[in-house]
Write an enzyme that holds these catalytic residues in place. Sequence first.
Site, PDB file in Angstrom:
ATOM      1  N   HIS A  87       1.065  -1.031   0.191  1.00 39.80           N
ATOM      2  CA  HIS A  87       0.229  -0.063   0.014  1.00 39.80           C
ATOM      3  C   HIS A  87       0.901   1.574   0.313  1.00 39.80           C
ATOM      4  O   HIS A  87       2.144   1.484   0.253  1.00 39.80           O
ATOM      5  CB  HIS A  87      -1.006  -0.007   1.317  1.00 39.80           C
ATOM      6  CG  HIS A  87      -0.155  -0.544   2.342  1.00 39.80           C
ATOM      7  ND1 HIS A  87      -0.271  -1.149   3.192  1.00 39.80           N
ATOM      8  CD2 HIS A  87       0.191   0.523   3.648  1.00 39.80           C
ATOM      9  CE1 HIS A  87       0.832  -1.325   4.037  1.00 39.80           C
ATOM     10  NE2 HIS A  87       1.409   0.118   4.494  1.00 39.80           N
ATOM     11  N   ARG A 190      13.022  -5.700   4.194  1.00 35.81           N
ATOM     12  CA  ARG A 190      12.017  -6.204   4.762  1.00 35.81           C
ATOM     13  C   ARG A 190      10.985  -5.837   3.879  1.00 35.81           C
ATOM     14  O   ARG A 190      10.926  -4.816   3.191  1.00 35.81           O
ATOM     15  CB  ARG A 190      12.178  -6.557   6.220  1.00 35.81           C
ATOM     16  CG  ARG A 190      10.500  -6.057   6.312  1.00 35.81           C
ATOM     17  CD  ARG A 190      10.314  -6.543   8.087  1.00 35.81           C
ATOM     18  NE  ARG A 190      10.249  -4.846   8.405  1.00 35.81           N
ATOM     19  CZ  ARG A 190       9.251  -4.500   9.526  1.00 35.81           C
ATOM     20  NH1 ARG A 190       9.671  -5.403  10.432  1.00 35.81           N
ATOM     21  NH2 ARG A 190       9.295  -3.472   9.575  1.00 35.81           N
ATOM     22  N   ASP A 192       7.347  -5.980   4.237  1.00 33.39           N
ATOM     23  CA  ASP A 192       6.217  -5.780   4.814  1.00 33.39           C
ATOM     24  C   ASP A 192       4.817  -5.294   4.381  1.00 33.39           C
ATOM     25  O   ASP A 192       5.080  -4.842   2.878  1.00 33.39           O
ATOM     26  CB  ASP A 192       6.243  -3.792   5.471  1.00 33.39           C
ATOM     27  CG  ASP A 192       5.268  -3.591   6.312  1.00 33.39           C
ATOM     28  OD1 ASP A 192       4.974  -4.276   7.207  1.00 33.39           O
ATOM     29  OD2 ASP A 192       4.879  -2.780   6.027  1.00 33.39           O
ATOM     30  N   GLU A 232       8.248 -10.377   5.716  1.00 35.38           N
ATOM     31  CA  GLU A 232       7.447 -10.247   6.816  1.00 35.38           C
ATOM     32  C   GLU A 232       6.535 -11.008   7.143  1.00 35.38           C
ATOM     33  O   GLU A 232       4.483 -10.227   6.206  1.00 35.38           O
ATOM     34  CB  GLU A 232       7.824  -8.625   7.780  1.00 35.38           C
ATOM     35  CG  GLU A 232       6.310  -8.125   8.765  1.00 35.38           C
ATOM     36  CD  GLU A 232       5.357  -7.325   8.434  1.00 35.38           C
ATOM     37  OE1 GLU A 232       5.049  -7.710   9.857  1.00 35.38           O
ATOM     38  OE2 GLU A 232       5.011  -7.767   8.203  1.00 35.38           O
ATOM     39  N   ASP A 342      -3.625  -4.053  14.148  1.00 30.09           N
ATOM     40  CA  ASP A 342      -4.100  -5.725  14.162  1.00 30.09           C
ATOM     41  C   ASP A 342      -4.084  -6.154  15.619  1.00 30.09           C
ATOM     42  O   ASP A 342      -3.934  -5.460  16.652  1.00 30.09           O
ATOM     43  CB  ASP A 342      -2.798  -6.266  14.259  1.00 30.09           C
ATOM     44  CG  ASP A 342      -2.879  -8.228  13.715  1.00 30.09           C
ATOM     45  OD1 ASP A 342      -3.942  -8.436  14.850  1.00 30.09           O
ATOM     46  OD2 ASP A 342      -2.209  -8.750  13.690  1.00 30.09           O
ATOM     47  N   TYR A 344      -6.062  -9.043  17.301  1.00 28.64           N
ATOM     48  CA  TYR A 344      -5.089  -9.894  17.332  1.00 28.64           C
ATOM     49  C   TYR A 344      -3.316  -9.847  18.177  1.00 28.64           C
ATOM     50  O   TYR A 344      -2.556 -11.441  18.162  1.00 28.64           O
ATOM     51  CB  TYR A 344      -5.106 -10.895  16.208  1.00 28.64           C
ATOM     52  CG  TYR A 344      -6.141 -11.301  15.283  1.00 28.64           C
ATOM     53  CD1 TYR A 344      -7.475 -11.406  16.302  1.00 28.64           C
ATOM     54  CD2 TYR A 344      -6.257 -10.768  14.508  1.00 28.64           C
ATOM     55  CE1 TYR A 344      -8.410 -11.393  15.648  1.00 28.64           C
ATOM     56  CE2 TYR A 344      -7.983 -10.736  12.899  1.00 28.64           C
ATOM     57  CZ  TYR A 344      -9.088 -11.082  14.214  1.00 28.64           C
ATOM     58  OH  TYR A 344      -9.643 -11.338  13.444  1.00 28.64           O
TER      59      TYR A 344
END
Length: 499
Positions: A87, A190, A192, A232, A342, A344
């Site tokens: 994004h 990384r 992402d 990731e 997130d 979670y």
Amino acid sequence: MPDQVELITYCDRLGGSLPGLKQVLDGPLAGLFGGVHILPFYRPHDGADAGFDPADHTEVEPRLGSWADIREIASDYPVTADLIVNHVSSASPQFQDWLRHGPDSPYDGMFLTFGSAFPKGATEAELMMLTRPRPGLPFTVYEQADGTKHLVWTTFTEEQIDIDVRAPLTLQYLQRVLDLLAGSSVKCVRLDAVGYAVKSPGLTSFMTEETFAFIHQVSDWCAARGLDVIVEVHSYFQRQVEIAAQVDKVYDFALPPLVLHALTAGDVAPLLHWFTVRPTNAVTVLDTHDGIGVIDVAEDGHDPGNPGLLSNAQITTLIEAIHRNSGETSLFASGGAASNVDIYQVNSTFYDALGADDGKYLLARAIQFFTPGTPQVYYVGLLAGHNDVALLTRTNIGRDVNRHFYTRHEIAAALNAPVVRALCALIRIRNSHPAFDGDFTADGSGSSITMSWSAGEDRVDLVGDTATGAATIAWTSPDGEHTSPLLALAASRPLLPVV
């Protein structure tokens, strides 16, 4: 020598800027880290998701420094940077141009909408299959200048606009970013949020075969530019094992909750089981700029018949223990209690998740450093930081509880704390002892754990009790054998006087 411990940090929160971070690395942290992951420094670094929503991925935030400053840091420390493949910011010039000009925009086709993702439409069942780290469907209504409205795909926040990684102009855009990173001497990239990058009608749109194909494509781009790659992904543990077999490196996101379970429940069995199945091409972490994930040890969300590394009851008990240990400050920062990307994850510093118990915290770090892989230490964890409730209160962003802005005085004071001095001594042992280039073994039962590395006559051993936090480390050296309680490592000299 073994892979050295790396630092992961925001430059504005540890040093104030890119030059400031370099001063901290060269000064009070000199000799500690073999590399640094600088969290997003793109413009703007302080948007909806602390830099993970870049308006301009090709420009360093001027308030932080320049590409020359990245090259300066990279001249002494291997640098990891983020390629945000899923994004861009809703404030990006490309998206704003598309809103103004619609199909006449040169960026038409770069952004995913319901219509472009599902050209034949989608059934209710197909929409319910979509994987997202937040409740609800991943769409936000945006209106173009001519009044046309679109359901724009927004996996994370409404300000983070998903891009179509199948579109040629998107692929060109990502390669321009890689050119800049490679040209600025960045060593590792990384990827992402890459697990969500490819949307496939009729599938979960998370880590599908098409996602792997995209990861391989980007990895090839990186290899051509001399860049290493870390993937990731937070997901069911068996899926992580499968992912690791197909990529250069992954993050061991199961390790943090398993270590916390061992230290709060006095039970090392799930952790020891993980050692027998986990991938070793991993970056080991306890804390990051994100929260402490539970999805990584839970049952398979797509097939609950596949058990997790921890049972649902164990996960509930663990979350309750973190909230209790943190004086419930983590409770106010997690799930629906604050604005969270997130739900979670549990938001807390790792130190507070263990009730600021120095012994248990050092044992947790020792377990991390002894686990095969490349250890990475988050800047707040390095300084044994507490939950920043004041920052959380100001922003109402759950993750900010673990994203403190450190002043130079605070850095100096933290580095003189016994638990931090002991941690720094532990880092030096991990960085320099040749046994860590050899063979690994782990054993234990109940609350007791033993972890060892050996290479020829070189050996280093960790023996700990996760119920009490009592632990010793023993190691060989040219002048003989040494044994020390972890806490006694604090006898190392202070790193910086408090000013």
